[in-house]
Motif scaffolding. Structure first.
Motif, PDB file in Angstrom:
ATOM      1  N   UNK A   1      80.484 -75.749  53.443  1.00 49.88           N
ATOM      2  CA  UNK A   1      79.479 -74.828  53.962  1.00 49.88           C
ATOM      3  C   UNK A   1      79.482 -73.575  53.097  1.00 49.88           C
ATOM      4  N   UNK A   2      78.316 -73.024  52.855  1.00 48.83           N
ATOM      5  CA  UNK A   2      78.175 -71.781  52.117  1.00 48.83           C
ATOM      6  C   UNK A   2      77.088 -70.942  52.782  1.00 48.83           C
ATOM      7  N   UNK A   3      77.440 -69.730  53.145  1.00 49.49           N
ATOM      8  CA  UNK A   3      76.491 -68.791  53.733  1.00 49.49           C
ATOM      9  C   UNK A   3      75.681 -68.179  52.593  1.00 49.49           C
ATOM     10  N   UNK A   4      74.383 -68.448  52.567  1.00 52.77           N
ATOM     11  CA  UNK A   4      73.536 -67.965  51.475  1.00 52.77           C
ATOM     12  C   UNK A   4      72.613 -66.838  51.924  1.00 52.77           C
ATOM     13  N   UNK A   5      72.869 -66.290  53.101  1.00 51.00           N
ATOM     14  CA  UNK A   5      71.986 -65.264  53.667  1.00 51.00           C
ATOM     15  C   UNK A   5      71.804 -64.088  52.719  1.00 51.00           C
ATOM     16  N   UNK A   6      72.890 -63.618  52.139  1.00 50.45           N
ATOM     17  CA  UNK A   6      72.821 -62.451  51.261  1.00 50.45           C
ATOM     18  C   UNK A   6      73.091 -62.821  49.795  1.00 50.45           C
ATOM     19  N   UNK A   7      73.006 -64.089  49.479  1.00 54.94           N
ATOM     20  CA  UNK A   7      73.221 -64.542  48.110  1.00 54.94           C
ATOM     21  C   UNK A   7      71.970 -64.260  47.284  1.00 54.94           C
ATOM     22  N   UNK A   8      72.153 -63.870  46.016  1.00 54.52           N
ATOM     23  CA  UNK A   8      70.981 -63.572  45.208  1.00 54.52           C
ATOM     24  C   UNK A   8      70.193 -64.856  44.924  1.00 54.52           C
ATOM     25  N   UNK A   9      68.930 -64.667  44.596  1.00 50.28           N
ATOM     26  CA  UNK A   9      68.004 -65.797  44.455  1.00 50.28           C
ATOM     27  C   UNK A   9      68.459 -66.776  43.382  1.00 50.28           C
ATOM     28  N   UNK A  10      68.899 -66.267  42.231  1.00 50.33           N
ATOM     29  CA  UNK A  10      69.261 -67.134  41.118  1.00 50.33           C
ATOM     30  C   UNK A  10      70.442 -68.034  41.473  1.00 50.33           C
ATOM     31  N   UNK A  11      71.480 -67.450  42.070  1.00 50.85           N
ATOM     32  CA  UNK A  11      72.651 -68.240  42.451  1.00 50.85           C
ATOM     33  C   UNK A  11      72.269 -69.298  43.477  1.00 50.85           C
ATOM     34  N   UNK A  12      71.438 -68.921  44.440  1.00 46.68           N
ATOM     35  CA  UNK A  12      70.987 -69.880  45.456  1.00 46.68           C
ATOM     36  C   UNK A  12      70.210 -71.021  44.821  1.00 46.68           C
ATOM     37  N   UNK A  13      69.370 -70.692  43.852  1.00 49.69           N
ATOM     38  CA  UNK A  13      68.554 -71.712  43.192  1.00 49.69           C
ATOM     39  C   UNK A  13      69.424 -72.691  42.399  1.00 49.69           C
ATOM     40  N   UNK A  14      70.443 -72.174  41.709  1.00 50.38           N
ATOM     41  CA  UNK A  14      71.327 -73.041  40.932  1.00 50.38           C
ATOM     42  C   UNK A  14      72.146 -73.944  41.846  1.00 50.38           C
ATOM     43  N   UNK A  15      72.621 -73.395  42.939  1.00 48.60           N
ATOM     44  CA  UNK A  15      73.374 -74.195  43.904  1.00 48.60           C
ATOM     45  C   UNK A  15      72.484 -75.270  44.505  1.00 48.60           C
ATOM     46  N   UNK A  16      71.228 -74.923  44.791  1.00 46.38           N
ATOM     47  CA  UNK A  16      70.279 -75.903  45.314  1.00 46.38           C
ATOM     48  C   UNK A  16      70.015 -77.004  44.292  1.00 46.38           C
ATOM     49  N   UNK A  17      70.019 -76.660  43.011  1.00 44.15           N
ATOM     50  CA  UNK A  17      69.824 -77.653  41.951  1.00 44.15           C
ATOM     51  C   UNK A  17      70.956 -78.682  41.962  1.00 44.15           C
ATOM     52  N   UNK A  18      72.177 -78.207  42.175  1.00 38.62           N
ATOM     53  CA  UNK A  18      73.309 -79.142  42.283  1.00 38.62           C
ATOM     54  C   UNK A  18      73.155 -80.047  43.491  1.00 38.62           C
ATOM     55  N   UNK A  19      72.743 -79.488  44.604  1.00 40.79           N
ATOM     56  CA  UNK A  19      72.551 -80.285  45.820  1.00 40.79           C
ATOM     57  C   UNK A  19      71.404 -81.276  45.656  1.00 40.79           C
ATOM     58  N   UNK A  20      70.386 -80.864  44.950  1.00 41.97           N
ATOM     59  CA  UNK A  20      69.184 -81.694  44.824  1.00 41.97           C
ATOM     60  C   UNK A  20      69.384 -82.889  43.898  1.00 41.97           C
ATOM     61  N   UNK A  21      70.121 -82.694  42.784  1.00 41.53           N
ATOM     62  CA  UNK A  21      70.233 -83.805  41.835  1.00 41.53           C
ATOM     63  C   UNK A  21      71.572 -83.915  41.110  1.00 41.53           C
ATOM     64  N   UNK A  22      72.186 -82.801  40.716  1.00 43.62           N
ATOM     65  CA  UNK A  22      73.349 -82.884  39.833  1.00 43.62           C
ATOM     66  C   UNK A  22      74.566 -83.561  40.465  1.00 43.62           C
ATOM     67  N   UNK A  23      74.915 -83.167  41.688  1.00 43.07           N
ATOM     68  CA  UNK A  23      76.096 -83.751  42.323  1.00 43.07           C
ATOM     69  C   UNK A  23      75.912 -85.234  42.614  1.00 43.07           C
ATOM     70  N   UNK A  24      74.710 -85.623  43.004  1.00 39.98           N
ATOM     71  CA  UNK A  24      74.458 -87.046  43.271  1.00 39.98           C
ATOM     72  C   UNK A  24      74.571 -87.864  41.991  1.00 39.98           C
ATOM     73  N   UNK A  25      74.087 -87.320  40.875  1.00 40.64           N
ATOM     74  CA  UNK A  25      74.205 -88.015  39.589  1.00 40.64           C
ATOM     75  C   UNK A  25      75.659 -88.267  39.222  1.00 40.64           C
TER      76      UNK A  25
END
Length: 235
Positions: free
Chosen positions: A134-158
């Motif tokens: 779990x990661x609380x992204x409420x106050x996370x900056x946009x860029x870091x959130x976007x990169x983490x979402x990229x890992x969740x969306x495709x990189x980790x599954x690959x």
């Protein structure tokens, strides 16, 4: 009536043993990619509300005792994005966890946004505990959130076919690895890496030759130079 000291000691030891049985224990530090590959769902949610309940034969009822080890915390969330598990997006859902933290119950904050992973282990309901990601992204900056979402969306599954090994920085195994003497399906990382969120912002995935490589996003470089992904070492 006076109780013998040995009897009192026995009682204390028994009580200590009972409390130990309910201690939360997780399987060490795992890279988020490993947790993703093992999880049954991964989502981005907004936590709306919580209540303490009991679950009887799959039915949710009001908890008779909120302090009971059999009580659950029911968290009503809005699922904003589903990365794994075929969960309906932009809809309300409920996630369950033990009410007691001593048995790995997880406590989230109402009104906060999270990336969560978990399982369907409770009557096919979404469940989450302290051992899940779990990661609380409420106050996370946009860029870091976007990169983490990229890992969740495709990189980790690959990279689910790759093996991630936790090796401390400075260990001889790292030098061994960089000389290309570890299996091509293996990446090493360090849970003690001083770089903040090094696990969240990295992944291990096969290249065009089928060899697993470890990649780390450099947020500072992205923000300052418009660049951000660099290969740490041959994996």
């Amino acid at each position: 009536m006076m109780v013998a000291p040995k009897v009192l000691l026995s009682v204390v030891l028994v009580l200590a043993s009972v409390s130990t049985c309910f201690a939360c224990m997780c399987a060490g530090d795992q890279h988020p990619q490993v947790q993703f590959c093992k999880s049954e769902y991964a989502v981005k949610v907004l936590v709306l509300s919580q209540r303490i309940v009991d679950i009887e034969d799959g039915n949710v009822v009001e908890a008779s005792d909120e302090r009971s080890y059999t009580a659950y915390r029911e968290m009503t969330v809005r699922v904003l994005k589903s990365y794994k598990g075929s969960i309906t997006q932009h809809a309300l859902n409920k996630i369950y966890t033990w009410a007691a933290g001593s048995v790995c119950g997880s406590s989230l904050i109402d009104g906060h946004y999270y990336f969560l992973m978990g399982s369907f282990s409770l009557f096919d309901k979404m469940t989450h505990n302290l051992c899940h990601y779990r990661t609380d992204i409420t106050h996370m900056n946009y860029l870091t959130t976007r990169l983490l979402a990229e890992n969740l969306l495709r990189n980790w599954e690959r990279g689910c076919g790759c093996r991630l090994v936790d090796v401390p920085a400075g260990s001889p195994a790292r030098a061994y690895h960089t000389r290309g003497r570890l299996p091509t399906k293996t990446c090493i990382w360090s849970s003690s890496e001083p770089l903040k969120m090094s696990g969240d912002l990295s992944y291990c995935a096969p290249n065009k030759h089928g060899n697993c490589k470890y990649w780390q996003y450099d947020v500072a470089s992205l923000e300052e130079q418009g660049k951000g992904k660099f290969r740490i070492a041959r994996k």
